[in-house]
Design an enzyme around this catalytic site. Structure first.
Site, PDB file in Angstrom:
ATOM      1  N   SER A  66      20.815 -20.327   3.521  1.00  0.00           N
ATOM      2  CA  SER A  66      21.693 -19.696   4.411  1.00  0.00           C
ATOM      3  C   SER A  66      21.420 -20.043   5.861  1.00  0.00           C
ATOM      4  O   SER A  66      20.226 -20.573   5.918  1.00  0.00           O
ATOM      5  CB  SER A  66      21.598 -18.125   4.265  1.00  0.00           C
ATOM      6  OG  SER A  66      22.191 -17.403   5.334  1.00  0.00           O
TER       7      SER A  66
ATOM      8  N   TYR B 280      16.316 -10.460   3.723  1.00  0.00           N
ATOM      9  CA  TYR B 280      16.779 -11.346   2.950  1.00  0.00           C
ATOM     10  C   TYR B 280      16.942 -12.664   3.830  1.00  0.00           C
ATOM     11  O   TYR B 280      16.696 -13.836   3.113  1.00  0.00           O
ATOM     12  CB  TYR B 280      18.542 -10.989   2.851  1.00  0.00           C
ATOM     13  CG  TYR B 280      19.454 -11.917   2.747  1.00  0.00           C
ATOM     14  CD1 TYR B 280      19.802 -12.370   1.184  1.00  0.00           C
ATOM     15  CD2 TYR B 280      20.087 -12.631   3.628  1.00  0.00           C
ATOM     16  CE1 TYR B 280      20.870 -13.424   1.047  1.00  0.00           C
ATOM     17  CE2 TYR B 280      21.061 -13.590   3.444  1.00  0.00           C
ATOM     18  CZ  TYR B 280      21.295 -13.992   2.065  1.00  0.00           C
ATOM     19  OH  TYR B 280      22.318 -15.023   2.079  1.00  0.00           O
TER      20      TYR B 280
ATOM     21  N   LYS C 138      15.508 -16.694   2.547  1.00  0.00           N
ATOM     22  CA  LYS C 138      16.222 -17.979   2.792  1.00  0.00           C
ATOM     23  C   LYS C 138      15.450 -19.166   3.399  1.00  0.00           C
ATOM     24  O   LYS C 138      15.857 -20.237   2.769  1.00  0.00           O
ATOM     25  CB  LYS C 138      17.517 -17.777   3.301  1.00  0.00           C
ATOM     26  CG  LYS C 138      18.432 -16.912   2.576  1.00  0.00           C
ATOM     27  CD  LYS C 138      18.728 -17.464   1.055  1.00  0.00           C
ATOM     28  CE  LYS C 138      19.850 -16.968   0.218  1.00  0.00           C
ATOM     29  NZ  LYS C 138      20.464 -17.685  -1.006  1.00  0.00           N
TER      30      LYS C 138
HETATM   31  N1  LIG Z   1      28.822 -15.210   1.506  1.00  0.00           N
HETATM   32  C1  LIG Z   1      27.917 -15.545   2.568  1.00  0.00           C
HETATM   33  O1  LIG Z   1      28.483 -15.442   3.794  1.00  0.00           O
HETATM   34  C2  LIG Z   1      26.915 -16.467   2.528  1.00  0.00           C
HETATM   35  C3  LIG Z   1      26.228 -17.013   3.456  1.00  0.00           C
HETATM   36  C4  LIG Z   1      25.153 -17.772   3.486  1.00  0.00           C
HETATM   37  C5  LIG Z   1      24.649 -17.885   2.252  1.00  0.00           C
HETATM   38  N2  LIG Z   1      25.179 -17.142   0.924  1.00  0.00           N
HETATM   39  C6  LIG Z   1      24.355 -17.538  -0.460  1.00  0.00           C
HETATM   40  O2  LIG Z   1      25.320 -18.032  -1.230  1.00  0.00           O
HETATM   41  C7  LIG Z   1      25.128 -17.647  -2.448  1.00  0.00           C
HETATM   42  C8  LIG Z   1      26.069 -16.918  -3.369  1.00  0.00           C
HETATM   43  O3  LIG Z   1      26.785 -16.071  -2.235  1.00  0.00           O
HETATM   44  P1  LIG Z   1      28.198 -15.188  -2.766  1.00  0.00           P
HETATM   45  O4  LIG Z   1      28.605 -14.839  -1.175  1.00  0.00           O
HETATM   46  O5  LIG Z   1      29.003 -16.150  -3.344  1.00  0.00           O
HETATM   47  O6  LIG Z   1      27.995 -14.146  -3.490  1.00  0.00           O
HETATM   48  P2  LIG Z   1      28.801 -13.188  -4.388  1.00  0.00           P
HETATM   49  O7  LIG Z   1      30.153 -13.286  -4.264  1.00  0.00           O
HETATM   50  O8  LIG Z   1      28.270 -11.624  -4.524  1.00  0.00           O
HETATM   51  O9  LIG Z   1      28.588 -13.713  -5.881  1.00  0.00           O
HETATM   52  C9  LIG Z   1      27.139 -13.435  -6.287  1.00  0.00           C
HETATM   53  C10 LIG Z   1      27.086 -14.066  -7.983  1.00  0.00           C
HETATM   54  O10 LIG Z   1      26.003 -14.073  -8.341  1.00  0.00           O
HETATM   55  C11 LIG Z   1      25.767 -12.859  -9.549  1.00  0.00           C
HETATM   56  N3  LIG Z   1      24.594 -12.778  -9.624  1.00  0.00           N
HETATM   57  C12 LIG Z   1      23.916 -11.845  -8.608  1.00  0.00           C
HETATM   58  N4  LIG Z   1      22.836 -11.568  -9.079  1.00  0.00           N
HETATM   59  C13 LIG Z   1      22.337 -12.114 -10.221  1.00  0.00           C
HETATM   60  C14 LIG Z   1      21.413 -12.443 -11.085  1.00  0.00           C
HETATM   61  N5  LIG Z   1      20.170 -11.633 -10.742  1.00  0.00           N
HETATM   62  N6  LIG Z   1      21.321 -13.284 -12.159  1.00  0.00           N
HETATM   63  C15 LIG Z   1      22.729 -14.110 -12.277  1.00  0.00           C
HETATM   64  N7  LIG Z   1      23.642 -14.053 -11.576  1.00  0.00           N
HETATM   65  C16 LIG Z   1      23.411 -12.996 -10.619  1.00  0.00           C
HETATM   66  C17 LIG Z   1      27.024 -12.313  -9.449  1.00  0.00           C
HETATM   67  O11 LIG Z   1      27.542 -11.718 -10.871  1.00  0.00           O
HETATM   68  P3  LIG Z   1      26.832 -10.420 -11.541  1.00  0.00           P
HETATM   69  O12 LIG Z   1      27.042  -9.369 -10.738  1.00  0.00           O
HETATM   70  O13 LIG Z   1      27.689 -10.367 -12.740  1.00  0.00           O
HETATM   71  O14 LIG Z   1      25.617 -10.777 -11.978  1.00  0.00           O
HETATM   72  C18 LIG Z   1      28.049 -13.116  -8.987  1.00  0.00           C
HETATM   73  O15 LIG Z   1      28.538 -13.862  -9.879  1.00  0.00           O
HETATM   74  C19 LIG Z   1      23.761 -16.570  -2.287  1.00  0.00           C
HETATM   75  O16 LIG Z   1      22.644 -17.344  -2.609  1.00  0.00           O
HETATM   76  C20 LIG Z   1      23.990 -16.371  -0.779  1.00  0.00           C
HETATM   77  O17 LIG Z   1      22.747 -15.887  -0.337  1.00  0.00           O
HETATM   78  C21 LIG Z   1      26.143 -16.454   1.119  1.00  0.00           C
END
Ligand SMILES: NC(=O)c1ccc[n+]([C@@H]2O[C@H](COP(=O)([O-])OP(=O)(O)OC[C@H]3O[C@@H](n4cnc5c(N)ncnc54)[C@H](OP(=O)(O)O)[C@@H]3O)[C@@H](O)[C@H]2O)c1
Length: 249
Positions: free
Chosen positions: A144, A157, A161
């Site tokens: 991130s 968090y 990262k």
């Molecule tokens: N969105 C942003 O603005 C942003 C910015 C910077 C970085 N990121 C990074 O991008 C990545 C994805 O984020 P996102 O925004 O796409 O999240 P999201 O929409 O909340 O999706 C998270 C996914 O991970 C699964 N998950 C959560 N905990 C888990 C575990 N312990 N084991 C296996 N699966 C798990 C969830 O499904 P279940 O609930 O069924 O487990 C879901 O499929 C993360 O690493 C986050 O830090 C996101």
């Protein structure tokens, strides 16, 4: 669309929604067989159905990446169905704490570091014996921009990262010896459930040059580039995908 991943097998964690799902969809659309996973069976079933509507070749496995047996089962099921792993995308992260950094308790701190850092490394370690058997294989980690420039409201968090950027660099030489490239993406605010607090009421653009949120498919396009042979001389790197948001020079 180009088919850069024909005959490739891609395993993406946390891929039933958000960025992980978009990466699975993109790699699948470009010809990969994709293995998706998350903790909840109903979400896995729904995501597999969505991918199958597009005739994408996919497998869904329930897996909590923090659980050793689940990680082993995820890899075993992938090998059973497809016979190898060419691409591993470590996308899962959790954030159980918002607010003042000193109000976090030990259980929340441990959860953040267990899932975001330790399980990422352990899954990569478990997958290396399979990745090294393939030609042009890849590991991709999702960090991130908060890993470069910590956000105050999600500080623990953010801290979790930063090691992912270091891990990418640290694993680079050992992976290169095995013919594996390892790279990382540092997204900015991407419109998913995870980041709702940053875009729902009043979007926070910080210093984002483009003054908008990003979308999962924009991160997925970056992921596809890094895992393809278009990036054949890139390893140990982190690409920021954040519309110019403040992170590093
Ligand atoms: N969105 C942003 O603005 C942003 C910015 C910077 C970085 N990121 C990074 O991008 C990545 C994805 O984020 P996102 O925004 O796409 O999240 P999201 O929409 O909340 O999706 C998270 C996914 O991970 C699964 N998950 C959560 N905990 C888990 C575990 N312990 N084991 C296996 N699966 C798990 C969830 O499904 P279940 O609930 O069924 O487990 C879901 O499929 C993360 O690493 C986050 O830090 C996101």
């Amino acid at each position: 669309m180009e088919k850069r991943f024909l005959n490739k097998i891609a395993l993406i964690t946390g891929s039933t929604e958000g960025i992980g799902f978009s990466i699975a969809q993109r790699l699948g659309r470009e010809g990969a067989k994709v293995v998706i996973c998350s903790r909840k069976q109903e979400k896995v079933t729904k995501a597999v159905e969505q991918l199958k509507v597009e005739n994408l070749d996919c497998l869904g496995v329930v897996c909590h990446v923090g659980i050793e047996d689940d990680r082993r089962n995820l890899i075993e099921k992938t090998i059973e169905k497809y016979g190898g792993i060419d691409i591993l995308v470590c996308n899962v992260a959790v954030n159980p704490h918002h607010g003042n950094i000193f109000e976090i308790d030990e259980r929340q701190w441990d959860k953040i570091f267990d899932i975001n850092v330790k399980s990422t490394f352990l899954l990569i370690k478990q997958a290396i014996p399979f990745l090294k058997q393939r030609k042009d294989s890849n590991v991709l980690i999702i960090s991130s921009i908060a890993g470069y420039y910590p956000s105050q409201i999600i500080a623990p968090y953010s801290i979790s990262k930063t090691p992912l950027i270091g891990m990418t660099k640290a694993m680079g030489p050992a992976c290169a010896e095995l013919g594996i490239r390892v790279n990382c993406i540092a997204p900015g605010v991407i419109k998913t459930k995870f980041s709702k607090a940053f875009w729902y009421d009043e979007p926070i653009y910080n210093d984002c040059f483009m003054k908008r949120v990003g979308y999962s498919d924009e991160v997925a396009a970056t992921a596809a580039f890094l895992c393809s042979n278009d990036a054949s001389y890139i390893t140990g790197e982190t690409i920021i995908c954040a519309g110019g948001a403040n992170a590093r020079l």
